[in-house]
Motif scaffolding. Structure first.
Motif, PDB file in Angstrom:
ATOM      1  N   HIS A  40       1.928  -6.691   3.115  1.00  0.00           N
ATOM      2  CA  HIS A  40       1.431  -8.017   3.505  1.00  0.00           C
ATOM      3  C   HIS A  40       2.161  -9.057   2.666  1.00  0.00           C
ATOM      4  O   HIS A  40       2.203  -8.945   1.435  1.00  0.00           O
ATOM      5  N   ARG A  83       0.898   2.256  13.499  1.00  0.00           N
ATOM      6  CA  ARG A  83       0.078   1.441  12.578  1.00  0.00           C
ATOM      7  C   ARG A  83      -0.382   0.126  13.242  1.00  0.00           C
ATOM      8  O   ARG A  83      -1.528  -0.293  13.045  1.00  0.00           O
ATOM      9  N   GLU A 123       0.859  -1.188   0.000  1.00  0.00           N
ATOM     10  CA  GLU A 123       0.000   0.000   0.000  1.00  0.00           C
ATOM     11  C   GLU A 123       0.894   1.237   0.000  1.00  0.00           C
ATOM     12  O   GLU A 123       1.947   1.242   0.633  1.00  0.00           O
ATOM     13  N   GLY A 130      -2.859   2.916   8.051  1.00  0.00           N
ATOM     14  CA  GLY A 130      -1.461   2.834   7.680  1.00  0.00           C
ATOM     15  C   GLY A 130      -1.273   2.251   6.293  1.00  0.00           C
ATOM     16  O   GLY A 130      -2.235   1.845   5.622  1.00  0.00           O
ATOM     17  N   ARG A 132       0.998 -10.027   8.127  1.00  0.00           N
ATOM     18  CA  ARG A 132       0.485  -8.662   7.962  1.00  0.00           C
ATOM     19  C   ARG A 132       1.214  -7.621   8.820  1.00  0.00           C
ATOM     20  O   ARG A 132       0.931  -6.432   8.717  1.00  0.00           O
TER      21      ARG A 132
HETATM   22  N1  GLU Z   1      -3.998  -0.625   5.601  1.00  0.00           N
HETATM   23  C1  GLU Z   1      -3.977  -1.874   6.348  1.00  0.00           C
HETATM   24  C2  GLU Z   1      -2.580  -2.101   6.933  1.00  0.00           C
HETATM   25  O1  GLU Z   1      -2.004  -1.180   7.413  1.00  0.00           O
HETATM   26  C3  GLU Z   1      -4.410  -3.055   5.512  1.00  0.00           C
HETATM   27  C4  GLU Z   1      -5.770  -2.987   4.876  1.00  0.00           C
HETATM   28  C5  GLU Z   1      -6.048  -4.257   4.072  1.00  0.00           C
HETATM   29  O2  GLU Z   1      -5.636  -4.304   2.905  1.00  0.00           O
HETATM   30  O3  GLU Z   1      -6.546  -5.242   4.631  1.00  0.00           O
HETATM   31  O4  GLU Z   1      -2.033  -3.172   6.949  1.00  0.00           O
END
Ligand code: GLU
Ligand code: MG
Length: 436
Positions: free
Chosen positions: A229, A283, A127, A225, A327
């Motif tokens: 992943h 986060r 992300e 955040g 994650r």
């Molecule tokens: N933004 C989230 C994180 O900080 C994840 C959101 C998602 O894709 O499930 O890991």
């Protein structure tokens, strides 16, 4: 004047920064053998360019040897041509240097293979956010939010494909000007190479269009955040998937079960390597869909380790698609170091014959410490200092890495923390978004 084409030989270092040197493209053959010169103390350059205590001082010489298998040669625009090649840091004799992040990952992958006879297949989901304020608000998963950056998304996906990655999907994520980009899985160290390439090409694609992209773990404590992943599965020597077993817990094979158990047991001790910035711990708090506990989740987006859903229907495709997702990582971490830590933890779980706990299905932030403890769950470290203490306190975990790594890493991170000492959280976020 005609320009001389250059190739940038690079590493993604302890700071999660991509650094290196450029050489004329027509010298490639020579540079693939001789590399470019590198300096041991560079390992202590923090993400803010301060230099932490270094055991090497001004002494020593190393080589950075580019690997043509880890190259990106992408022209985004006339002023934005990228040609770089990731590589390994070696001694002058050609042995892997102890503090080379890519070599540390190779060692972890070898351990997994030696111990379980399997190869890791993985895919990094990233992300990122664009720094400029969004042209339209309220665009969580929005079509319009996507359309506003369609050109950037299409440019980036084309660049990834040119660099040999397998673009899977891209979307407007929940946060302001936040996007998520996913590529297909690949085997071994190549997956971490691709994560480095993806981050660099995302920044370049944005720059070629007058935007600035940041992968900083979090920009605003009141918002979500930017996670990284890491999806993981295993194949055997013949390339056949061995991650899934219909009869296993949550569909996990014995190897997946023990690997997951190792990751969960050692998570509090490795998180300093997978979420290594001061603001990573903003986060990693409940209700942000990141990870706040060392729990296993079955399709649960608040779990540190998630057993992912499969969409395939036939048994062979299910077996290949089945994967677990870590994650609790972010892009302040070098993908090499993050994956090395996870793979070592998993390999330890396999070597020790650990069994994964039952998956959680509730909001863990509502449970008291005793209840959590009775189920083998702990709140993950809540600051970088606490995470570093937990890393250093585990002789098992520090023992997975070369001798001086833990001391060097602690000194490096202490210098990063010191840089932020007088800043409030908003200033810390601003500092990180400027560097990642
Ligand atoms: N933004 C989230 C994180 O900080 C994840 C959101 C998602 O894709 O499930 O890991
Ligand atoms: Mg996402």
């Amino acid at each position: 004047m005609t320009q001389m084409p250059l190739i940038f030989a690079a590493i993604s270092d302890i700071a999660g920064k991509v650094r290196g040197k450029a050489f004329p493209a027509d010298h490639l053959e020579k540079r693939l053998i001789r590399g470019v010169g590198w300096t041991p103390t560079n390992v202590q350059i923090t993400c803010f360019d301060s230099i932490a205590d270094s055991p090497f001082g001004a002494l020593g010489d190393l080589l950075l040897i580019p690997d043509p298998e880890a190259a990106a040669d992408v022209g985004f625009s006339q002023d934005c041509n990228e040609h770089f090649m990731l590589g390994d840091i070696t001694t002058l004799d050609g042995d892997p240097w102890d503090l080379c992040t890519r070599s540390m990952l190779k060692a972890a992958l070898k351990r997994l293979h030696d111990t379980a006879g399997v190869h890791l297949v993985s895919a990094f989901e990233h992300e990122f956010q664009l720094l400029a304020p969004p042209a339209r608000d309220h665009q969580a998963y929005g079509r319009e939010g996507f359309e506003l950056q369609r050109v950037l998304c299409e440019t980036l996906m084309a660049g990834l494909k040119t660099a040999g990655l397998d673009p899977d999907s891209i979307m407007k994520e929940y946060g302001p000007n936040q996007y998520e980009v996913v590529v297909g899985p690949v085997q071994g160290v190549r997956s971490a190479d691709q994560a480095v390439i993806l981050r660099e090409l995302t920044r370049s694609a944005a720059r070629s269009l007058g935007e600035t992209a940041t992968f900083s773990p979090i920009r605003d404590p009141a918002s979500v955040g930017n996670g990284v992943h890491i999806h993981m599965s295993f194949v055997d020597e013949a390339g056949m998937p061995v991650t899934h077993d219909t009869a296993g817990p949550c569909g996990m094979s014995q190897i997946t079960d023990a690997f997951s158990a190792g990751v969960l047991r050692y998570l509090p001790h490795i998180i300093a390597l997978t979420a290594p910035s001061v603001i990573s711990y903003v986060r990693l708090t409940p209700h942000r869909w990141s990870a706040a506990y060392n729990n296993l989740g079955f399709r649960d987006r608040e779990a540190a380790l998630r057993v992912c859903p499969v969409t395939a229907k036939d048994p062979a495709s299910i077996a290949r698609q089945f994967n677990i997702e870590y994650r609790a990582a972010d892009a302040a971490a070098s993908p090499y170091l993050a994956l090395a830590a996870i793979v070592h933890a998993g390999a330890q779980g396999i070597e020790d014959g650990l069994k994964a706990p039952a998956p959680t299905e509730e909001d863990l932030s509502l449970l008291d410490t005793e209840t959590l403890q009775s189920r083998g769950i702990v709140r993950l470290p809540e600051t970088l200092e606490a995470a570093l203490d937990a890393f250093e306190a585990s002789a098992t975990v520090t023992g997975w890495f070369p001798k001086d790594f833990a001391t060097v890493y602690r000194a490096h991170k202490d210098a990063e923390i010191a840089h932020l000492a007088d800043m409030d959280i908003a200033a810390c976020c601003a500092a990180y978004e400027a560097t990642y």
